[in-house]
Design a protein around this motif. Sequence first.
Motif, PDB file in Angstrom:
ATOM      1  N   PHE A  56       0.853  -1.180   0.000  1.00  0.00           N
ATOM      2  CA  PHE A  56       0.000   0.000   0.000  1.00  0.00           C
ATOM      3  C   PHE A  56       0.898   1.243   0.000  1.00  0.00           C
ATOM      4  CE2 PHE A  56      -2.787   3.068   2.362  1.00  0.00           C
ATOM      5  CZ  PHE A  56      -3.721   3.212   1.347  1.00  0.00           C
TER       6      PHE A  56
ATOM      7  N   ASP B 141       6.518  -3.979   8.005  1.00  0.00           N
ATOM      8  CA  ASP B 141       5.148  -3.485   7.884  1.00  0.00           C
ATOM      9  C   ASP B 141       4.265  -4.723   7.992  1.00  0.00           C
ATOM     10  OD1 ASP B 141       2.639  -2.843   6.780  1.00  0.00           O
ATOM     11  OD2 ASP B 141       3.468  -1.286   5.485  1.00  0.00           O
TER      12      ASP B 141
ATOM     13  N   ALA C  99       0.997  -4.740   8.517  1.00  0.00           N
ATOM     14  CA  ALA C  99      -0.395  -4.304   8.402  1.00  0.00           C
ATOM     15  C   ALA C  99      -1.343  -5.466   8.058  1.00  0.00           C
ATOM     16  CB  ALA C  99      -0.527  -3.188   7.366  1.00  0.00           C
TER      17      ALA C  99
ATOM     18  N   MET D 228       5.284  -2.773  12.570  1.00  0.00           N
ATOM     19  CA  MET D 228       4.121  -1.880  12.529  1.00  0.00           C
ATOM     20  C   MET D 228       2.860  -2.677  12.195  1.00  0.00           C
ATOM     21  SD  MET D 228       1.782  -0.491  10.330  1.00  0.00           S
ATOM     22  CE  MET D 228       2.360  -0.133   8.705  1.00  0.00           C
TER      23      MET D 228
ATOM     24  N   SER E 131      -1.479  -2.275  11.525  1.00  0.00           N
ATOM     25  CA  SER E 131      -2.587  -1.364  11.237  1.00  0.00           C
ATOM     26  C   SER E 131      -3.886  -2.023  11.682  1.00  0.00           C
ATOM     27  CB  SER E 131      -2.668  -1.067   9.738  1.00  0.00           C
ATOM     28  OG  SER E 131      -3.913  -0.450   9.451  1.00  0.00           O
TER      29      SER E 131
HETATM   30  C1  LIG Z   1      -3.226  -0.333   5.502  1.00  0.00           C
HETATM   31  C2  LIG Z   1      -1.773  -0.380   5.290  1.00  0.00           C
HETATM   32  C3  LIG Z   1      -0.925   0.599   5.822  1.00  0.00           C
HETATM   33  C4  LIG Z   1      -1.427   1.838   6.523  1.00  0.00           C
HETATM   34  O1  LIG Z   1      -2.190   1.614   7.645  1.00  0.00           O
HETATM   35  P1  LIG Z   1      -3.279   2.690   8.100  1.00  0.00           P
HETATM   36  O2  LIG Z   1      -3.719   2.212   9.443  1.00  0.00           O
HETATM   37  O3  LIG Z   1      -4.378   2.674   7.065  1.00  0.00           O
HETATM   38  O4  LIG Z   1      -2.604   4.028   8.158  1.00  0.00           O
HETATM   39  C5  LIG Z   1       0.433   0.463   5.660  1.00  0.00           C
HETATM   40  N1  LIG Z   1       0.947  -0.584   5.003  1.00  0.00           N
HETATM   41  C6  LIG Z   1       0.172  -1.544   4.459  1.00  0.00           C
HETATM   42  C7  LIG Z   1       0.811  -2.693   3.766  1.00  0.00           C
HETATM   43  C8  LIG Z   1      -1.213  -1.466   4.566  1.00  0.00           C
HETATM   44  O5  LIG Z   1      -1.975  -2.416   4.007  1.00  0.00           O
END
Ligand SMILES: *Cc1c(COP(=O)(O)O)cnc(C)c1O
Length: 166
Positions: A29, A100, A102, A122, A124
């Motif tokens: 993303f 990441d 997420a 991190m 999300s």
């Molecule tokens: C959704 C997403 C983000 C950002 O997260 P938010 O909570 O929407 O700011 C970052 N990296 C990836 C791969 C994501 O899918």
Amino acid sequence: LFNNGTIALLTAIKALDLKGEIITTPFTFAATPHAISWNNLDIVFCDIDKNSMCIDANKIEALITPRTSAILAVHVFGNPCDVKLIDKIVKQHNLKVIYDCAHAFQLHIDKKSICEYGDINMFSFHATKLFHTLEGGALTTNSIKLKEKIDLLKNFGIIDEENVDM
Ligand SMILES: *Cc1c(COP(=O)(O)O)cnc(C)c1O
């Protein structure tokens, strides 16, 4: 905890005090490369692995230059990156690694939480993710020093009423 994953990622990069170039994946993303450029760092895209769709760890080393300070890898659709090879590369070249995660809430590799790998992870909790709170995000780290720095960054550097560190 953070208000979203993007702010968490921005803060992770800031907390590690990274410089120069960050190697990352083009298949993610937009928030992933945005967090790098918003920290005024240069993005170096590495090709992906066609099975996991994550960064191809075998192609990272060829992209490392004297300006490289970290790898920002993404566990795409809950598929883990090759964390063991990435671990080896960052140790060899004295780099940091941020994951990441997420898409990777509750992901385990060999019964170990995905949070065991990397300097900072991190998450999300946006409504489009596996586990969500409508909006939200988080960082995890095994370093107490980094946790304390992240908490200070979140709170404008305020230690107490008389001491402001940043
Ligand atoms: C959704 C997403 C983000 C950002 O997260 P938010 O909570 O929407 O700011 C970052 N990296 C990836 C791969 C994501 O899918």
